[in-house]
Motif scaffolding. Sequence first.
Motif, PDB file in Angstrom:
ATOM      1  N   VAL A 170       0.842  -1.200   0.000  1.00  0.00           N
ATOM      2  CA  VAL A 170       0.000   0.000   0.000  1.00  0.00           C
ATOM      3  C   VAL A 170       0.878   1.251   0.000  1.00  0.00           C
ATOM      4  O   VAL A 170       0.521   2.282   0.563  1.00  0.00           O
ATOM      5  N   ALA A 171       2.028   1.166  -0.655  1.00  0.00           N
ATOM      6  CA  ALA A 171       2.935   2.311  -0.759  1.00  0.00           C
ATOM      7  C   ALA A 171       2.425   3.270  -1.830  1.00  0.00           C
ATOM      8  O   ALA A 171       2.038   2.848  -2.923  1.00  0.00           O
ATOM      9  N   ILE A 172       2.446   4.566  -1.512  1.00  0.00           N
ATOM     10  CA  ILE A 172       1.996   5.597  -2.446  1.00  0.00           C
ATOM     11  C   ILE A 172       3.055   6.693  -2.507  1.00  0.00           C
ATOM     12  O   ILE A 172       3.390   7.298  -1.488  1.00  0.00           O
ATOM     13  N   GLY A 173       3.563   6.942  -3.694  1.00  0.00           N
ATOM     14  CA  GLY A 173       4.592   7.949  -3.866  1.00  0.00           C
ATOM     15  C   GLY A 173       4.116   9.345  -3.506  1.00  0.00           C
ATOM     16  O   GLY A 173       2.948   9.697  -3.699  1.00  0.00           O
ATOM     17  N   GLY A 174       5.052  10.144  -2.975  1.00  0.00           N
ATOM     18  CA  GLY A 174       4.739  11.529  -2.656  1.00  0.00           C
ATOM     19  C   GLY A 174       3.810  11.709  -1.480  1.00  0.00           C
ATOM     20  O   GLY A 174       3.166  12.757  -1.358  1.00  0.00           O
ATOM     21  N   THR A 175       3.745  10.730  -0.605  1.00  0.00           N
ATOM     22  CA  THR A 175       2.896  10.838   0.587  1.00  0.00           C
ATOM     23  C   THR A 175       3.697  10.478   1.824  1.00  0.00           C
ATOM     24  O   THR A 175       4.652   9.700   1.755  1.00  0.00           O
ATOM     25  N   GLY A 176       3.295  11.048   2.965  1.00  0.00           N
ATOM     26  CA  GLY A 176       3.998  10.802   4.208  1.00  0.00           C
ATOM     27  C   GLY A 176       3.082  10.284   5.294  1.00  0.00           C
ATOM     28  O   GLY A 176       2.013   9.723   5.028  1.00  0.00           O
ATOM     29  N   SER A 177       3.495  10.515   6.531  1.00  0.00           N
ATOM     30  CA  SER A 177       2.734  10.026   7.684  1.00  0.00           C
ATOM     31  C   SER A 177       1.363  10.679   7.796  1.00  0.00           C
ATOM     32  O   SER A 177       0.451  10.090   8.380  1.00  0.00           O
ATOM     33  N   HIS A 178       1.221  11.890   7.250  1.00  0.00           N
ATOM     34  CA  HIS A 178      -0.066  12.595   7.304  1.00  0.00           C
ATOM     35  C   HIS A 178      -1.147  11.735   6.656  1.00  0.00           C
ATOM     36  O   HIS A 178      -2.136  11.358   7.308  1.00  0.00           O
TER      37      HIS A 178
END
Length: 477
Positions: A170-178
């Motif tokens: 479920v990895a999504i580029g350009g995203t963080g802990s938010h």
Amino acid sequence: MKKVLALFLAVLFVMAPLAVSAESVYGDVDENGAVNSVDVIKLARHLAGWGGYESVNETFADVNGDSALTPLDNIVLSRHWAGWSAYGILPFTGEIVQKEIIDENITVRSDLSNVYNKLTSDEEVVVTYLGGSVTYGFGTNTPEQTSWRALTYKWLTDNFPDANLKQNNVAIGGTGSHLGAFRTQLDVIDKNTDLLFVEFCVNDSYCGTAKAGLATLFYEQIIRQVREELPDCQVIAVFTRDIYSVATHGKTSIARMHDAVCERYGITSIDVGHELSQALNYSSADWDLYFDNDDVVHPADGGYKVYADLIIKYLDKYLADDDVVAEYTSEIVEYAMPEGYSDARNATTKLETVQLDSTSVLYSSKGIGVNSTAKYQASNLTGYIYPTAADNEVVFKFTGTAVDILASSQYIEYSIDGGKPVTKKFNADVDPNPPFYLVDGLEPTEHTLKIKFLGSNGTGDVSSSNMIRAFFVRGIK
């Protein structure tokens, strides 16, 4: 009956003081006449290099009496405060039993006994990779073969060929802990994850100084949700870095912040970024040995192998070492939850994810269409709303102190509780990673949010792709 593991970290924030005898002030790091969790925290942060914690009473903090301040003192003080009988009198001069240090870039805080027991049974074992583009495998043409994610999962399947393994990427580029915190329920918990890898260091570092601390609060929200709903899930934190921090010796500032959360919840952390910095001799001069096409974030195959090899070193020790696994019992351990959060700001920050797969979640709307089936990249977030006319309006009611949105509209006009309308532009120049902060600092009561799509150029032309995928509510009591 599952056995509950009483981690010493679970009691670090119980504030009742432990009286210090007249003969000794060992452990009283803040010199207030009592040894309590504040001393444990201060010593841990001093040893981790946190700003503002440079000065401690080194005599009082030397709780193992070896005339030096090292992580061993933190272990002793933590166990003393947690009530371990052997550590009741300070200074403690006996043998300190600790996890074996298998690599300087691996901080072992737990074993993998639960995962091992499930791998060697008929149970399905769900391995979830929650992170950004480095977890997905950007930078390589074959992410399903040569990313660190693919290589570590292959190690699991190769070493446990009879196990009922399932990868949940479920990895999504350009995203963080938010965003990660708001999709933990859907993407991690609802999938009954058994082994969770979390990687958000680089993207959280791009939040900027003002929001880096807030990103860490969301990072703790991820861990806490998992601990609450999946207490037997074992978690591995992975710390990466980019070219701008290659010269950093030890952990980067955001990695230290994440690692403080890991320390509190007893989670092993693996600093693959520092491993790569060491391989590069802390210089970007040979960056292209591990990265292609001037990419400053995403490794090529060779860089991903450095990442994977370090993680596999931990997996090999705690899942395949005969001496280690021989000591595992068949009982599934449930990890105890620390009382409260490591940051008081999180105490009232319960989260709610409102998926926009139907207009029924809205108070009212006009000129609005719905796609009820579209998924957001690798996430299970479903649906979005979009404008069908220039004369459009979305009315959303919520109870909390803040609301963020996951949107691709360049411009919207919004108002809160009948206030003056505000025009906001959404792009990487304003907010580096989605979701976007919209309204914060409200009273924890019911609020009404009104939104109008203004189109990609802000003129009201809504013919191009404009959408809102979800509302994220914070500050729910």
